[in-house]
Write an enzyme that holds these catalytic residues in place. Structure first.
Site, mmCIF file in Angstrom:
data_model
loop_
_atom_site.group_PDB
_atom_site.id
_atom_site.type_symbol
_atom_site.label_atom_id
_atom_site.label_comp_id
_atom_site.label_asym_id
_atom_site.label_seq_id
_atom_site.Cartn_x
_atom_site.Cartn_y
_atom_site.Cartn_z
ATOM 1 N N GLU A 96 -5.086 4.017 5.532
ATOM 2 C CA GLU A 96 -4.795 3.743 4.125
ATOM 3 C C GLU A 96 -5.433 4.857 3.289
ATOM 4 O O GLU A 96 -4.907 5.291 2.272
ATOM 5 C CB GLU A 96 -5.393 2.396 3.711
ATOM 6 C CG GLU A 96 -5.184 2.128 2.237
ATOM 7 C CD GLU A 96 -6.003 0.978 1.688
ATOM 8 O OE1 GLU A 96 -5.793 -0.158 2.121
ATOM 9 O OE2 GLU A 96 -6.829 1.232 0.787
ATOM 10 N N ARG B 110 0.838 -1.216 0.000
ATOM 11 C CA ARG B 110 0.000 0.000 0.000
ATOM 12 C C ARG B 110 0.870 1.263 0.000
ATOM 13 O O ARG B 110 0.542 2.246 0.653
ATOM 14 C CB ARG B 110 -0.945 0.033 1.202
ATOM 15 C CG ARG B 110 -1.973 -1.079 1.233
ATOM 16 C CD ARG B 110 -2.968 -0.970 0.095
ATOM 17 N NE ARG B 110 -4.079 -1.893 0.225
ATOM 18 C CZ ARG B 110 -4.083 -3.144 -0.242
ATOM 19 N NH1 ARG B 110 -3.048 -3.627 -0.897
ATOM 20 N NH2 ARG B 110 -5.144 -3.905 -0.092
ATOM 21 N N SER C 246 -10.859 -0.625 2.892
ATOM 22 C CA SER C 246 -10.122 -0.678 4.170
ATOM 23 C C SER C 246 -9.731 0.745 4.567
ATOM 24 O O SER C 246 -9.080 1.442 3.789
ATOM 25 C CB SER C 246 -8.843 -1.502 4.021
ATOM 26 O OG SER C 246 -9.124 -2.790 3.544
HETATM 27 P P1 FAD Z 1 -8.803 8.542 -5.537
HETATM 28 O O1 FAD Z 1 -9.519 8.080 -4.312
HETATM 29 O O2 FAD Z 1 -9.481 9.542 -6.389
HETATM 30 O O3 FAD Z 1 -7.379 9.107 -5.114
HETATM 31 C C1 FAD Z 1 -6.570 8.397 -4.210
HETATM 32 C C2 FAD Z 1 -5.223 9.142 -4.057
HETATM 33 O O4 FAD Z 1 -4.503 9.065 -5.285
HETATM 34 C C3 FAD Z 1 -5.383 10.635 -3.772
HETATM 35 O O5 FAD Z 1 -4.339 11.033 -2.915
HETATM 36 C C4 FAD Z 1 -5.222 11.285 -5.141
HETATM 37 O O6 FAD Z 1 -4.723 12.615 -5.091
HETATM 38 C C5 FAD Z 1 -4.210 10.368 -5.790
HETATM 39 N N1 FAD Z 1 -4.373 10.274 -7.252
HETATM 40 C C6 FAD Z 1 -5.453 9.743 -7.900
HETATM 41 N N2 FAD Z 1 -5.220 9.763 -9.231
HETATM 42 C C7 FAD Z 1 -4.005 10.323 -9.421
HETATM 43 C C8 FAD Z 1 -3.208 10.622 -10.568
HETATM 44 N N3 FAD Z 1 -3.624 10.355 -11.811
HETATM 45 N N4 FAD Z 1 -2.001 11.221 -10.379
HETATM 46 C C9 FAD Z 1 -1.554 11.500 -9.136
HETATM 47 N N5 FAD Z 1 -2.256 11.253 -8.013
HETATM 48 C C10 FAD Z 1 -3.464 10.661 -8.163
HETATM 49 N N6 FAD Z 1 -7.531 -0.770 -2.726
HETATM 50 C C11 FAD Z 1 -6.691 -1.821 -2.842
HETATM 51 O O7 FAD Z 1 -5.476 -1.642 -2.984
HETATM 52 N N7 FAD Z 1 -7.162 -3.099 -2.810
HETATM 53 C C12 FAD Z 1 -8.466 -3.396 -2.654
HETATM 54 O O8 FAD Z 1 -8.844 -4.554 -2.626
HETATM 55 C C13 FAD Z 1 -9.386 -2.306 -2.532
HETATM 56 N N8 FAD Z 1 -10.709 -2.531 -2.364
HETATM 57 C C14 FAD Z 1 -11.571 -1.483 -2.225
HETATM 58 C C15 FAD Z 1 -12.926 -1.755 -2.051
HETATM 59 C C16 FAD Z 1 -13.852 -0.718 -1.925
HETATM 60 C C17 FAD Z 1 -15.312 -1.039 -1.736
HETATM 61 C C18 FAD Z 1 -13.395 0.628 -1.980
HETATM 62 C C19 FAD Z 1 -14.377 1.753 -1.887
HETATM 63 C C20 FAD Z 1 -12.039 0.910 -2.138
HETATM 64 C C21 FAD Z 1 -11.105 -0.147 -2.254
HETATM 65 N N9 FAD Z 1 -9.726 0.084 -2.417
HETATM 66 C C22 FAD Z 1 -8.863 -0.975 -2.571
HETATM 67 C C23 FAD Z 1 -9.186 1.453 -2.405
HETATM 68 C C24 FAD Z 1 -9.252 2.167 -3.787
HETATM 69 O O9 FAD Z 1 -10.189 1.562 -4.636
HETATM 70 C C25 FAD Z 1 -7.896 2.195 -4.472
HETATM 71 O O10 FAD Z 1 -6.942 2.824 -3.653
HETATM 72 C C26 FAD Z 1 -7.946 2.919 -5.829
HETATM 73 O O11 FAD Z 1 -6.714 2.774 -6.501
HETATM 74 C C27 FAD Z 1 -8.265 4.398 -5.672
HETATM 75 O O12 FAD Z 1 -8.530 4.902 -6.965
HETATM 76 P P2 FAD Z 1 -9.296 6.272 -7.203
HETATM 77 O O13 FAD Z 1 -9.193 6.581 -8.653
HETATM 78 O O14 FAD Z 1 -10.638 6.207 -6.619
HETATM 79 O O15 FAD Z 1 -8.373 7.273 -6.381
HETATM 80 N N1 EPU Z 2 -11.182 -10.098 10.307
HETATM 81 C C1 EPU Z 2 -11.748 -9.896 11.565
HETATM 82 N N2 EPU Z 2 -12.919 -9.209 11.621
HETATM 83 C C2 EPU Z 2 -13.551 -8.739 10.522
HETATM 84 C C3 EPU Z 2 -12.986 -8.964 9.252
HETATM 85 C C4 EPU Z 2 -11.790 -9.647 9.173
HETATM 86 O O1 EPU Z 2 -11.212 -10.311 12.574
HETATM 87 O O2 EPU Z 2 -14.604 -8.100 10.679
HETATM 88 C C5 EPU Z 2 -9.880 -10.788 10.258
HETATM 89 C C6 EPU Z 2 -10.007 -12.278 9.900
HETATM 90 O O3 EPU Z 2 -9.027 -12.951 10.661
HETATM 91 C C7 EPU Z 2 -9.638 -12.306 8.430
HETATM 92 C C8 EPU Z 2 -8.593 -11.196 8.357
HETATM 93 O O4 EPU Z 2 -9.071 -10.188 9.248
HETATM 94 O O5 EPU Z 2 -9.086 -13.532 8.063
HETATM 95 C C9 EPU Z 2 -8.388 -10.588 6.963
HETATM 96 O O6 EPU Z 2 -9.647 -10.110 6.475
HETATM 97 P P1 EPU Z 2 -9.908 -9.977 4.888
HETATM 98 O O7 EPU Z 2 -9.581 -11.255 4.227
HETATM 99 O O8 EPU Z 2 -11.261 -9.431 4.698
HETATM 100 O O9 EPU Z 2 -8.793 -8.983 4.404
HETATM 101 P P2 EPU Z 2 -8.292 -7.580 4.981
HETATM 102 O O10 EPU Z 2 -6.913 -7.794 5.544
HETATM 103 O O11 EPU Z 2 -9.288 -6.922 5.837
HETATM 104 C C10 EPU Z 2 -7.035 -6.906 2.787
HETATM 105 C C11 EPU Z 2 -6.919 -5.624 2.026
HETATM 106 C C12 EPU Z 2 -8.124 -5.459 1.101
HETATM 107 C C13 EPU Z 2 -8.114 -6.614 0.105
HETATM 108 C C14 EPU Z 2 -8.200 -7.932 0.885
HETATM 109 C C15 EPU Z 2 -8.045 -9.130 -0.033
HETATM 110 C C16 EPU Z 2 -5.615 -4.087 3.382
HETATM 111 C C17 EPU Z 2 -5.624 -2.900 4.272
HETATM 112 N N3 EPU Z 2 -6.798 -4.492 2.944
HETATM 113 O O12 EPU Z 2 -8.175 -6.771 3.615
HETATM 114 O O13 EPU Z 2 -7.999 -4.242 0.384
HETATM 115 O O14 EPU Z 2 -9.201 -6.516 -0.787
HETATM 116 O O15 EPU Z 2 -7.141 -7.986 1.867
HETATM 117 O O16 EPU Z 2 -6.735 -9.171 -0.519
HETATM 118 O O17 EPU Z 2 -4.557 -4.615 3.075
HETATM 119 C C18 EPU Z 2 -8.489 -1.916 0.498
HETATM 120 O O18 EPU Z 2 -7.267 -1.740 0.456
HETATM 121 O O19 EPU Z 2 -9.304 -0.981 0.531
HETATM 122 C C19 EPU Z 2 -8.990 -3.289 0.503
HETATM 123 C C20 EPU Z 2 -10.289 -3.584 0.570
#
Ligand code: FAD
Ligand code: EPU
Length: 344
Positions: free
Chosen positions: A340, A170, A244
């Site tokens: 994050e 991240r 997250s």
């Molecule tokens: P924004 O939210 O618009 O911007 C994020 C940051 O990036 C800001 O600081 C912005 O200034 C900067 N930025 C954006 N675009 C540019 C650019 N072109 N040039 C320079 N800076 C820029 N993330 C994960 O890694 N893994 C996951 O599994 C994951 N699951 C998610 C699930 C949900 C339901 C949600 C809501 C979010 C999740 N995220 C996850 C977080 C998010 O989707 C990612 O971080 C994504 O890359 C953000 O993209 P965005 O275009 O919305 O960025």
């Molecule tokens: N858990 C709990 N309570 C809960 C949920 C989860 O105790 O309510 C514990 C369980 O032990 C579970 C563990 O947390 O096994 C991990 O949970 P999960 O598999 O849902 O993954 P996460 O660590 O919460 C991370 C990323 C996600 C990504 C998933 C799958 C981060 C900060 N988050 O979540 O990314 O989609 O793994 O790879 O690394 C995001 O970055 O926004 C995001 C959603």
């Protein structure tokens, strides 16, 4: 320069429709760019030169803590271009404004592997390198070749190869030392024509087996990831959230062992070095926050790492909840949770 061809700059724009937490904040100024040239024109304006600016993608990883007194530059740079290919790889350049999941679907249609585990992550391609997006055992860096960015002071176009981005969990230089310094305009990826599947994370393999799939294709993996994600993560179109809210903390192995003595059920993922990644969700749930609400700001009832806006929470209220969680986790476990989400 032809002044009329400059992208329009709107005053007093609502940010509510453009952030997935649905925070009702405003920006003093708003513009949208469809090309690097548009950006250079915006950089030539008094508004850009005399105010703060912020680059916005899909708004899925930002918390607007208050109104933004400056210019929001919404990136809408289009295009997916095949740069070169051989028997093993396809090299593509993708505009920063392409919706990330559209890119994933495009790669699946072509039969090119590498992005299937990253299915269904919200947001735009230009933000993907910012925190080296990751899910289900794969991070962007595994397919990343380089990116192009424009420096927001000099207007110079610069190229960053993988090592220059200093990707981590991240993390990249665009989230640390170069935060806010550049706009990423495109990224170049190497996708695989002989995909190597990554099925060992969490219950991915189990999900495929349950469907009776023995030799999965990249499409099968993508579908399984989508099913798992839909069952775990709240849909931002139904309830405001930014995924997250905190990173999973990485702690020394010794500290983890000490914690295990007190909490034998604490989960931990051993990293290649002498450190362990602990699920922040577990720490937050143990502190009793899962499903809790402070007004309209809350912790999701099915996932403790996801802060949600039940309707009219302000950025400050969400921040207050996040701080309360951080204090409690620090008090109970001696671990400092790091957001994050990008707090603006
Ligand atoms: P924004 O939210 O618009 O911007 C994020 C940051 O990036 C800001 O600081 C912005 O200034 C900067 N930025 C954006 N675009 C540019 C650019 N072109 N040039 C320079 N800076 C820029 N993330 C994960 O890694 N893994 C996951 O599994 C994951 N699951 C998610 C699930 C949900 C339901 C949600 C809501 C979010 C999740 N995220 C996850 C977080 C998010 O989707 C990612 O971080 C994504 O890359 C953000 O993209 P965005 O275009 O919305 O960025
Ligand atoms: N858990 C709990 N309570 C809960 C949920 C989860 O105790 O309510 C514990 C369980 O032990 C579970 C563990 O947390 O096994 C991990 O949970 P999960 O598999 O849902 O993954 P996460 O660590 O919460 C991370 C990323 C996600 C990504 C998933 C799958 C981060 C900060 N988050 O979540 O990314 O989609 O793994 O790879 O690394 C995001 O970055 O926004 C995001 C959603």
């Amino acid at each position: 320069m032809n002044v009329s061809s400059k992208p329009a700059i709107k005053k007093h724009a609502s940010l509510k429709p453009v952030n997935t937490l649905h925070i009702d904040a405003t920006a003093d100024y708003w513009t949208e760019i469809g090309s690097p040239d548009d950006l250079l024109k915006v950089m030539d304006t008094d508004i850009f030169n005399h105010h703060a600016h912020f680059i916005l993608g899909g708004g899925s990883n930002v918390l607007f803590a208050k109104d933004f007194h400056g210019l929001i530059i919404k990136n809408s740079l289009p295009g997916i271009t095949l740069i070169s290919e051989d028997n093993r790889h396809a090299i593509i350049e993708v505009g920063a404004g392409v919706v990330w999941d559209d890119l994933v679907n495009y790669s699946l249609q072509q039969g090119w592997g590498g992005l299937e585990n990253l299915s269904m992550i919200p947001g735009l391609t230009g933000a993907a390198p910012i925190q080296n997006i990751g899910a289900y055992g794969v991070e962007l860096e595994s397919v990343f070749v380089s990116l192009e960015a424009i420096h927001l002071k000099t207007g110079r176009k610069e190229k960053f190869d993988k090592s220059m981005c200093r990707f981590g969990y991240r993390e990249s230089i665009f989230k640390t030392t170069k935060k806010g310094a550049y706009i990423i305009t495109s990224i170049t990826l190497a996708l695989s024509k002989q995909p190597e599947l990554h099925l060992d994370y969490g219950n991915l393999r189990k999900e495929l087996t349950a469907e009776g799939i023995v030799n999965p294709s990249i499409r099968d993996v993508s579908r399984a990831v989508r099913r798992i994600r839909s069952s775990k993560l709240p849909d931002p179109s139904e309830i405001g959230n930014a995924g997250s809210f905190f990173k999973n903390p990485v702690i020394p192995k010794d500290q983890f062992r000490q914690m295990q003595e007190i909490h034998p059920d604490i989960p931990g993922f051993q990293l290649a070095d002498d450190r362990v990644k602990v699920p922040a969700a577990w720490l937050i749930e143990r502190c009793g926050f899962k499903g809790k609400r402070m007004g309209d700001a809350g912790v999701h009832e099915r996932h403790a790492l996801i802060l949600v806006n039940y309707g009219n929470a302000t950025g400050q209220e969400l921040l207050e909840l996040a701080r309360t969680i951080q204090e409690e986790v620090r008090g109970q476990f001696g671990i400092q949770l790091e957001p994050e989400v990008n707090i603006v």
